[in-house]
Write a protein that holds these residues in place. Structure first.
Motif, PDB file in Angstrom:
ATOM      1  N   ALA A 179      70.303 -32.920 -55.639  1.00 26.17           N
ATOM      2  CA  ALA A 179      68.950 -33.035 -56.189  1.00 26.17           C
ATOM      3  C   ALA A 179      68.186 -34.152 -55.491  1.00 26.17           C
ATOM      4  CB  ALA A 179      69.005 -33.307 -57.694  1.00 26.17           C
ATOM      5  N   ILE A 180      66.866 -34.021 -55.523  1.00 23.46           N
ATOM      6  CA  ILE A 180      65.986 -35.070 -55.002  1.00 23.46           C
ATOM      7  C   ILE A 180      65.115 -35.513 -56.159  1.00 23.46           C
ATOM      8  CG2 ILE A 180      64.147 -35.634 -53.379  1.00 23.46           C
ATOM      9  CD1 ILE A 180      65.235 -33.449 -51.548  1.00 23.46           C
ATOM     10  N   GLY A 181      65.424 -36.702 -56.667  1.00 22.62           N
ATOM     11  CA  GLY A 181      64.689 -37.216 -57.815  1.00 22.62           C
ATOM     12  C   GLY A 181      63.587 -38.172 -57.401  1.00 22.62           C
ATOM     13  N   ASP A 182      63.014 -38.836 -58.411  1.00 22.60           N
ATOM     14  CA  ASP A 182      61.949 -39.799 -58.119  1.00 22.60           C
ATOM     15  C   ASP A 182      62.499 -41.051 -57.445  1.00 22.60           C
ATOM     16  OD1 ASP A 182      60.079 -38.135 -59.234  1.00 22.60           O
ATOM     17  OD2 ASP A 182      60.252 -39.025 -61.233  1.00 22.60           O
ATOM     18  N   ASP A 183      63.785 -41.355 -57.711  1.00 19.91           N
ATOM     19  CA  ASP A 183      64.339 -42.618 -57.215  1.00 19.91           C
ATOM     20  C   ASP A 183      65.505 -42.477 -56.251  1.00 19.91           C
ATOM     21  OD1 ASP A 183      62.621 -44.252 -58.930  1.00 19.91           O
ATOM     22  OD2 ASP A 183      63.794 -43.413 -60.568  1.00 19.91           O
ATOM     23  N   ALA A 184      66.054 -41.282 -56.083  1.00 23.13           N
ATOM     24  CA  ALA A 184      67.204 -41.149 -55.185  1.00 23.13           C
ATOM     25  C   ALA A 184      67.471 -39.691 -54.823  1.00 23.13           C
ATOM     26  CB  ALA A 184      68.451 -41.749 -55.844  1.00 23.13           C
ATOM     27  N   VAL A 185      68.227 -39.533 -53.727  1.00 23.17           N
ATOM     28  CA  VAL A 185      68.739 -38.224 -53.310  1.00 23.17           C
ATOM     29  C   VAL A 185      70.218 -38.239 -53.661  1.00 23.17           C
ATOM     30  CG1 VAL A 185      69.215 -36.693 -51.381  1.00 23.17           C
ATOM     31  CG2 VAL A 185      67.107 -38.031 -51.411  1.00 23.17           C
TER      32      VAL A 185
END
Length: 314
Positions: free
Chosen positions: A60-66
């Motif tokens: 996943a690619i979130g707001d704060d990290a991959v």
């Protein structure tokens, strides 16, 4: 769907090892299939060679990290044979000229929108005057190293078809044109006005004294009250509802964008520019080999060269 700027500069986290494995640096583009094939990583051992994560291994690619499963998902150059050709091609897309097959330059590609499976769903094009537009995947013919070619078919959907419809309306109007001449026939009626002189029975001037109705001409004074409608000019006030347009900005999205920009800024500070970046008017923002400072970042942001700068550092 994510923008490239929302992916680059994020830490890479192994969810099974609880480790931060580096930071996403660039997107490796598979131009032939219009996809992001992998994400290159910058870590403490970056000087030993390129490392990358196949996009299919990204959880996943979130707001704060991959997030990825573990460090074994990271490939070194010796193990990335399937990606070697793409690394040699080094197609970035962002910064390339957007041009139609008919030779019309639309501007430059300034952003990519990437789907969950890595497909480049659409591109943002910034025209020379600063306006932006979007081109969808099915309207793009070729992702090249210096040029992104837009399929004319896409143009027809956006521009030519409406023009053709207008042309059809214009074609229909000629039929109505003959009726127009009939209207000019009415113009001879004004010529009948000259017949009025025949009624020059100057005895009629006697009725002219009926000018007494002139007092009613004072009625124009009531026209002054018409000025009162000027207050309705306050009608522009209703335009104030345009202010609610501001609420369209999602505070959470704005905060996320700001956080992303801050992460990106921290990532760039201290890096060195791999090539000279200039403003559109030729003023140099940073020379090749020069350190990236706060001043450089500010200039790049004001000149809309932030993305170009971020793609050319080491």
């Amino acid at each position: 769907m994510k923008k490239s700027v929302e992916i680059l500069g994020l830490p890479i986290i192994s969810i099974t090892e609880g480790r931060e494995l580096g930071m996403s640096k660039t997107l490796l583009i598979d131009a032939k299939n219009g996809k992001v094939a992998a994400i290159t990583i910058e870590d403490e051992d970056w000087y030993r060679g390129v490392k990358l994560i196949p996009y299919t291994d990204v959880i996943a690619i979130g707001d704060d990290a991959v997030t990825i499963t573990n460090s074994e998902n990271i490939l070194k150059l010796d193990d990335a044979g399937d990606y070697e050709a793409l690394l040699d091609d080094n197609i970035r897309v962002i910064g390339t000229k957007a041009i139609t097959k008919t030779g019309s330059i639309q501007g430059k590609i300034s952003e990519l929108f990437i789907g969950d499976d890595g497909t480049i769903e659409k591109c943002e094009v910034t025209a020379p005057d600063g306006t932006t537009s979007e081109v969808t995947n099915d309207q793009i013919s070729i992702f090249g190293k210096q040029v992104t070619v837009i399929d004319p078919t896409g143009e027809k959907k956006n521009e030519l078809t409406p023009a053709a419809a207008h042309a059809e309306k214009m074609a229909a109007s000629p039929a109505a044109a003959p009726a127009a001449p009939a209207a000019p026939a009415a113009k001879p009626e004004p010529q009948k006005a000259p017949e009025a002189p025949k009624a020059e029975e100057k005895p009629a001037p006697a009725p002219a004294p009926a000018a007494k109705p002139e007092p009613p001409k004072a009625a124009p004074a009531p026209a002054a009250p018409a000025a009162k409608p000027e207050p309705p000019k306050a009608a522009p006030a209703p335009q104030k509802p345009a202010a609610p347009a501001a609420p369209k900005v999602d505070p959470k999205q704005a905060a996320a964008d700001k956080a992303t920009e801050e992460r990106h800024r921290r990532f760039l500070l201290g890096k060195k520019a791999t090539r000279t970046i200039k403003m559109d008017n030729g003023i140099v923002i940073v020379e090749a080999g020069q350190d990236i400072t706060e001043e450089v970042l500010q200039k790049a942001k004001l000149a809309n060269k932030f993305i170009e700068l971020s793609m050319n550092v080491q």
